[in-house]
Design a protein around this motif. Structure first.
Motif, PDB file in Angstrom:
ATOM      1  N   ASN A  52       0.707  -1.057  -0.134  1.00 17.64           N
ATOM      2  CA  ASN A  52      -0.056  -0.064  -0.045  1.00 17.64           C
ATOM      3  C   ASN A  52       0.896   1.066   0.069  1.00 17.64           C
ATOM      4  OD1 ASN A  52      -2.442  -0.971  -0.178  1.00 17.64           O
ATOM      5  ND2 ASN A  52      -2.627  -1.505   2.046  1.00 17.64           N
ATOM      6  N   SER A  53       2.137   1.376   0.641  1.00 14.74           N
ATOM      7  CA  SER A  53       2.753   2.345   0.519  1.00 14.74           C
ATOM      8  C   SER A  53       3.382   2.604  -0.527  1.00 14.74           C
ATOM      9  CB  SER A  53       3.984   2.143   1.820  1.00 14.74           C
ATOM     10  OG  SER A  53       4.755   1.333   1.638  1.00 14.74           O
ATOM     11  N   GLU A  54       3.702   1.416  -1.114  1.00 17.95           N
ATOM     12  CA  GLU A  54       4.357   1.580  -2.596  1.00 17.95           C
ATOM     13  C   GLU A  54       3.513   1.812  -3.625  1.00 17.95           C
ATOM     14  OE1 GLU A  54       6.155  -1.980  -3.956  1.00 17.95           O
ATOM     15  OE2 GLU A  54       7.412  -2.170  -2.324  1.00 17.95           O
ATOM     16  N   LYS A  55       1.896   1.641  -3.273  1.00 16.90           N
ATOM     17  CA  LYS A  55       1.096   2.026  -4.274  1.00 16.90           C
ATOM     18  C   LYS A  55       0.964   3.625  -4.246  1.00 16.90           C
ATOM     19  CE  LYS A  55      -4.130   1.546  -5.062  1.00 16.90           C
ATOM     20  NZ  LYS A  55      -5.054   0.927  -4.353  1.00 16.90           N
ATOM     21  N   GLU A  56       0.936   4.258  -2.932  1.00 17.87           N
ATOM     22  CA  GLU A  56       0.731   5.505  -2.787  1.00 17.87           C
ATOM     23  C   GLU A  56       2.045   6.345  -3.472  1.00 17.87           C
ATOM     24  OE1 GLU A  56       0.574   6.744   1.492  1.00 17.87           O
ATOM     25  OE2 GLU A  56      -1.050   5.257   1.737  1.00 17.87           O
ATOM     26  N   TYR A  57       3.204   5.719  -3.131  1.00 21.02           N
ATOM     27  CA  TYR A  57       4.278   6.703  -4.027  1.00 21.02           C
ATOM     28  C   TYR A  57       4.240   6.455  -5.274  1.00 21.02           C
ATOM     29  CZ  TYR A  57       9.026   6.960  -6.002  1.00 21.02           C
ATOM     30  OH  TYR A  57       9.946   7.135  -6.703  1.00 21.02           O
ATOM     31  N   TYR A  58       3.909   5.373  -5.878  1.00 19.05           N
ATOM     32  CA  TYR A  58       3.592   5.356  -7.536  1.00 19.05           C
ATOM     33  C   TYR A  58       2.440   6.244  -7.803  1.00 19.05           C
ATOM     34  CZ  TYR A  58       7.266   1.903  -7.638  1.00 19.05           C
ATOM     35  OH  TYR A  58       8.389   1.237  -7.592  1.00 19.05           O
ATOM     36  N   ASN A  59       1.508   6.279  -7.253  1.00 21.03           N
ATOM     37  CA  ASN A  59       0.448   7.276  -7.402  1.00 21.03           C
ATOM     38  C   ASN A  59       0.622   8.704  -7.539  1.00 21.03           C
ATOM     39  OD1 ASN A  59      -1.853   5.295  -8.189  1.00 21.03           O
ATOM     40  ND2 ASN A  59      -2.212   5.207  -6.058  1.00 21.03           N
ATOM     41  N   THR A  60       1.677   9.049  -6.764  1.00 21.82           N
ATOM     42  CA  THR A  60       2.035  10.470  -6.628  1.00 21.82           C
ATOM     43  C   THR A  60       2.873  10.612  -7.568  1.00 21.82           C
ATOM     44  OG1 THR A  60       4.017   9.672  -4.902  1.00 21.82           O
ATOM     45  CG2 THR A  60       1.800  10.751  -3.979  1.00 21.82           C
ATOM     46  N   GLU A  61       3.732   9.834  -8.011  1.00 24.61           N
ATOM     47  CA  GLU A  61       4.660   9.837  -9.129  1.00 24.61           C
ATOM     48  C   GLU A  61       3.948   9.922 -10.308  1.00 24.61           C
ATOM     49  OE1 GLU A  61       8.201  10.110  -9.372  1.00 24.61           O
ATOM     50  OE2 GLU A  61       7.988  10.475  -7.322  1.00 24.61           O
ATOM     51  N   ILE A  62       2.767   9.163 -10.505  1.00 23.97           N
ATOM     52  CA  ILE A  62       2.083   9.308 -11.897  1.00 23.97           C
ATOM     53  C   ILE A  62       1.341  10.760 -11.994  1.00 23.97           C
ATOM     54  CG2 ILE A  62      -0.306   8.557 -12.843  1.00 23.97           C
ATOM     55  CD1 ILE A  62       0.665   5.481 -11.828  1.00 23.97           C
ATOM     56  N   ASN A  63       0.899  11.230 -10.805  1.00 23.40           N
ATOM     57  CA  ASN A  63       0.481  12.329 -10.672  1.00 23.40           C
ATOM     58  C   ASN A  63       1.308  13.627 -11.157  1.00 23.40           C
ATOM     59  OD1 ASN A  63      -2.190  11.717 -10.264  1.00 23.40           O
ATOM     60  ND2 ASN A  63      -1.748  11.860  -8.024  1.00 23.40           N
ATOM     61  N   HIS A  64       2.671  13.404 -10.566  1.00 18.59           N
ATOM     62  CA  HIS A  64       3.685  14.281 -10.982  1.00 18.59           C
ATOM     63  C   HIS A  64       4.035  14.194 -12.477  1.00 18.59           C
ATOM     64  CE1 HIS A  64       7.986  15.449 -11.422  1.00 18.59           C
ATOM     65  NE2 HIS A  64       7.625  16.264 -10.366  1.00 18.59           N
TER      66      HIS A  64
END
Length: 106
Positions: A52-64
């Motif tokens: 879940n923490s990796e998912k959050e990280y990748y979602n923020t990277e996708i938004n960036h």
């Protein structure tokens, strides 16, 4: 205290009951030795938290990256990005790269 006196205590009678013994063995088996034991579930929960923490990280990277793509749709921003990141230049330009030494001198 003799063994007979010890065996007549209510707690000892309860613990030596065959159903209680079977229940205790079953509980110990389910908590520690079974395929779906508590320990296995605890490991799975740790892995779920990590994912879940990796998912959050990748979602923020996708938004960036989406913001960067929207920003690069302008020609000026695209040229600026190409110059800064890939050291590209126009035919009639000269580029000088200035790098700063970040290590402390002794």
């Amino acid at each position: 205290m003799t063994f007979k006196q010890f065996a007549n205590k209510p707690f000892v009678k309860f613990i030596t009951n065959k159903y209680v013994i079977i229940l205790i063995v079953f509980i110990v088996w389910m908590l520690f030795f079974d395929e779906n034991s508590y320990l296995t579930h605890r490991e799975f929960n740790k892995e779920i938290d990590k994912l879940n923490s990796e998912k959050e990280y990748y979602n923020t990277e996708i938004n960036h990256d989406k913001e960067l793509i929207e920003k690069l749709k302008k020609k000026e921003e695209l040229e600026k990005f190409a110059r800064e990141e890939y050291k590209m230049k126009k035919d009639n330009e000269d580029i000088y790269i200035i790098e700063y030494d970040t290590l402390e001198k002794k």
